[in-house]
Design an enzyme around this catalytic site. Structure first.
Site, PDB file in Angstrom:
ATOM      1  N   GLU A 117      35.754  39.059  49.370  1.00 46.29           N
ATOM      2  CA  GLU A 117      34.855  39.435  48.272  1.00 46.29           C
ATOM      3  C   GLU A 117      33.498  38.737  48.400  1.00 46.29           C
ATOM      4  O   GLU A 117      32.961  38.182  47.440  1.00 46.29           O
ATOM      5  CB  GLU A 117      35.510  39.110  46.926  1.00 46.29           C
ATOM      6  CG  GLU A 117      36.768  39.928  46.660  1.00 46.29           C
ATOM      7  CD  GLU A 117      37.418  39.624  45.325  1.00 46.29           C
ATOM      8  OE1 GLU A 117      37.912  40.559  44.683  1.00 46.29           O
ATOM      9  OE2 GLU A 117      37.427  38.437  44.924  1.00 46.29           O
ATOM     10  N   GLU A 120      43.096  45.368  46.318  1.00 47.04           N
ATOM     11  CA  GLU A 120      43.619  44.578  45.205  1.00 47.04           C
ATOM     12  C   GLU A 120      43.701  45.472  43.964  1.00 47.04           C
ATOM     13  O   GLU A 120      42.734  45.622  43.227  1.00 47.04           O
ATOM     14  CB  GLU A 120      42.741  43.359  44.900  1.00 47.04           C
ATOM     15  CG  GLU A 120      42.807  42.253  45.913  1.00 47.04           C
ATOM     16  CD  GLU A 120      42.074  40.997  45.440  1.00 47.04           C
ATOM     17  OE1 GLU A 120      41.673  40.946  44.255  1.00 47.04           O
ATOM     18  OE2 GLU A 120      41.884  40.088  46.256  1.00 47.04           O
TER      19      GLU A 120
END
Length: 663
Positions: A207, A288
């Site tokens: 991320e 995710e």
């Protein structure tokens, strides 16, 4: 077909051929040639193992066939090794064909240059067990991982000098990354799918688009680091970011497959459309997908409705997407491993996550609902779901004050204090976690109540004057406290690290006291700093030494006590039970501190803040009898105000009992 299965031309085959009057010598040559051919065929099949992105058909390709993974996250660092097999089998029975795994750097290299891959840190053993279970692996080796884990998996010793620029091409940072990856990546290479292992894809960083640095040279450096270690086409390398333009701009890089992450609510169309702006072709991937969420101290326990989860999951699978559910098994932030979010909001010890498998690994109704959705799109293993682990309510345990901080200070700090003019950080003291005490003698005359101010308190400080507790300062609240002192008084500040920030641009979260301490505006000097070696000391407490150590009862003022150790022995197993079972340590009535059983650090407790009241106690750390419990209570124990000083071991978790905070 196995190699042993290929060797079939013997016995009846030989007899049948013999009837045709072929010579025995010719027969032997024929059998040898046929078996050699079969072996070469099997070897050729092994050599053809491949997992790649099929950009033409917008899918993954595994061994030349279209493939879609339905995966779940599990962290070996949050589950005791003795339960890895149990959790993985339940994930397989749920219909998953893969798992997703983070590698926390700080779990393996707690001290620079000293690496641990044993016991609960046996990464290779965990990955091999996943392979044996029939699960593929999506690996996320960082170096930064977030994971709601202490400092996002980065070692806190990186902060020792206070100048490093994390997650960039900063020289000191890159040198540390290089040393770590030189140890880690060779361990991973044999486990890549192309080499016969279970790892089908590897994430580069994590991320990164949510980090302000936006240093594409850094991401490119990591990509090259992985490829140089394993080969340019050895495994699919990918990135994961939230479905926002800036996140994907900073997190994506040519040559790395771009994926997104998002939770339930809607059908995923808008999020996947955003992914397509940066990854026009290849499979849709949600790396995710959140079937639950984590908890912070002092906030409500997170819950995500199963029907909301299954609705979005169904839509994504119908669209042909590959999906990883984060988390499928949450586990526990044992010890000091729980992280924190900017603000400063520390996370609970439990990482239950309202996941399909509970913190203790028990299947939930949510898991069965998810399994029913998966059935629509993939073949489910024809095996029963393994049952929940057995639990036991061991009952009540009487605890006794072992000694206050001052009773055992020489044992907690066997090498004595460090003397400095001004406070220095925990990292400069080369201490990663836990607690420290800063001591100074008041050298000025103060007539009235005066403000003691510690603007750099990280994270919570207990103010004690002449061994009498005066109050608490906190980085989230006013950092000052009005005190009445005289020249020559001894000021002690016991500082607790509540977990380093794990997400965003504030992860260089140094601990201890990181600024000057002032009294009425005057800077205090001449500090002695004690690094409290709590874990080492507690590990040496034996069953027969738990009573009668305290020299003095803890002194307390306004319901606040000097930090004190309490000890006791758990009840033995009932006669009809021969092996330890999972249990939960109920901390009602206690305030805040650290809990240990048999020297194992269960983690932080804070029932005065909630929502977590119980600590998970896995059977793997227990003995049939003589299990020693030690509490390091920082504030107030129930036996300060009542005759009873007990804890209870119950057979269920209590994670949703938020109560008003005391401070």
């Amino acid at each position: 077909m196995t190699l042993s299965g290929a060797l079939v031309f013997t016995g009846n085959n030989l007899k049948t051929t013999a009837r045709r009057k072929m010579s025995k010598k010719t027969l032997i040559k024929l059998v040898f040639a046929i078996n050699l051919f079969a072996i070469l065929v099997e070897f050729g099949k092994c050599q053809k193992r491949s997992f790649v992105v099929n950009y033409d058909d917008d899918t993954f390709s595994k061994d030349g066939e279209p493939f879609r993974y339905i995966s779940g996250s599990i962290h070996y660092s949050r589950v005791p090794k003795g339960y890895w097999d149990d959790r993985l089998k339940k994930m397989y029975a749920a219909g998953l064909n893969a798992i997703q795994v983070y590698v926390p750097w700080n779990f393996h290299e707690r001290t620079p240059g000293r690496y641990n891959f044993e016991d609960d840190a046996d990464l290779v053993g965990f990955l091999q067990k996943a392979n044996d279970t029939g699960l593929l692996v999506i690996l996320r080796p960082g170096p930064y991982i977030c994971a709601d884990w202490e400092m996002g998996g980065l070692p806190s010793w990186l902060l020792k000098d206070g100048t490093i620029k994390l997650r960039t091409m900063d020289t000191a940072y890159i040198q540390a990354v290089d040393r770590w990856m030189a140890v880690l990546l060779p361990k991973i290479k044999p486990l890549l799918y192309s080499n016969g292992g279970p790892i089908i894809s590897v994430q580069v960083e994590n991320e990164y688009g949510s980090y302000d640095a936006c240093d594409h040279d850094y991401i490119r450096y990591l990509k090259n680091l992985f490829e140089n270690a394993w080969g340019a086409d050895a495994v699919v390398l990918f990135t994961t970011d939230g479905p926002g333009t800036k996140m994907l701009q900073c997190g994506s890089l040519q040559g790395l497959y771009t994926t997104v992450d998002f939770g339930p609510g809607g059908d995923g169309t808008s999020q996947f459309n955003m992914m397509r702006k940066f990854q026009p072709h290849g499979p849709l991937v949600n790396s995710e997908f959140y079937p639950g969420w984590f908890d912070h101290w002092g906030m409500n326990h997170s819950k995500v409705a199963a029907d909301k989860v299954t609705f979005t999951l169904d839509k994504m699978l119908a669209a042909g997407a590959s999906v990883n559910m984060y988390m499928f098994e949450g586990g526990t932030n044992f010890g000091y491993w729980s992280g924190a979010n900017s603000g400063f909001n520390p996370q609970t010890t439990s990482y239950d996550y309202d996941a399909p498998l509970t913190e203790a690994g028990d299947p939930t109704d949510k898991l069965m609902a998810i399994r029913n959705v998966i059935k629509k799109y993939a073949k489910i293993p024809d095996i029963p779901m393994p049952s929940a682990t057995q639990k036991l309510a061991y009952g009540q345990t009487q605890l006794t004050a072992y000694g206050s901080l001052y009773d055992v200070l020489d044992k907690l700090t066997p090498y004595g204090p460090i003397k400095t003019d001004y406070p220095i950080t925990m990292e400069a003291m080369q201490q990663n976690f836990g607690y420290m005490m800063y001591r100074t003698m008041i050298a000025i005359t103060v007539k009235n109540a005066t403000l003691l101010d510690i603007p750099g308190i990280k994270d919570q400080g207990y103010i004690i004057i002449n061994k009498v507790p005066m109050g608490i300062v906190n980085r989230n609240k006013p950092t000052g406290l009005n005190v009445t002192v005289s020249k020559g008084d001894i000021l002690d500040i016991v500082v607790g690290n509540q977990g380093r920030i794990n997400y965003g641009s504030l992860i260089a979260d140094m601990k201890g006291i990181i600024s000057n301490v002032t009294l009425g505006g005057t800077i205090l000097k001449g500090f002695e700093i004690y690094s409290l070696q709590l874990d080492e000391f507690v590990s040496n407490i034996k069953p027969k030494s738990v009573l009668g150590f305290a020299k003095t009862r803890p002194r307390h003022q306004a319901q606040l006590s000097v930090p004190t150790l309490y000890t006791g022995t758990m009840p033995d197993l009932p006669p009809d039970i021969t092996q330890p079972r999972d249990t939960f340590l109920k901390m009602s009535g206690w305030t805040k501190g650290q809990a240990f059983i048999n020297g194992f650090n269960l983690g932080r407790y804070w029932p005065a803040r909630g929502p977590q009241i119980t600590l998970y106690v896995p059977a793997t750390i227990l003995k049939p009898k003589d299990n020693v419990i030690v509490l390091f209570e920082l504030e107030t124990a129930p036996c300060n105000t009542a005759s009873s000083c007990t804890v209870d071991f119950i057979d269920r978790a209590i994670l949703n009992a938020t109560v008003p905070s005391k401070h």
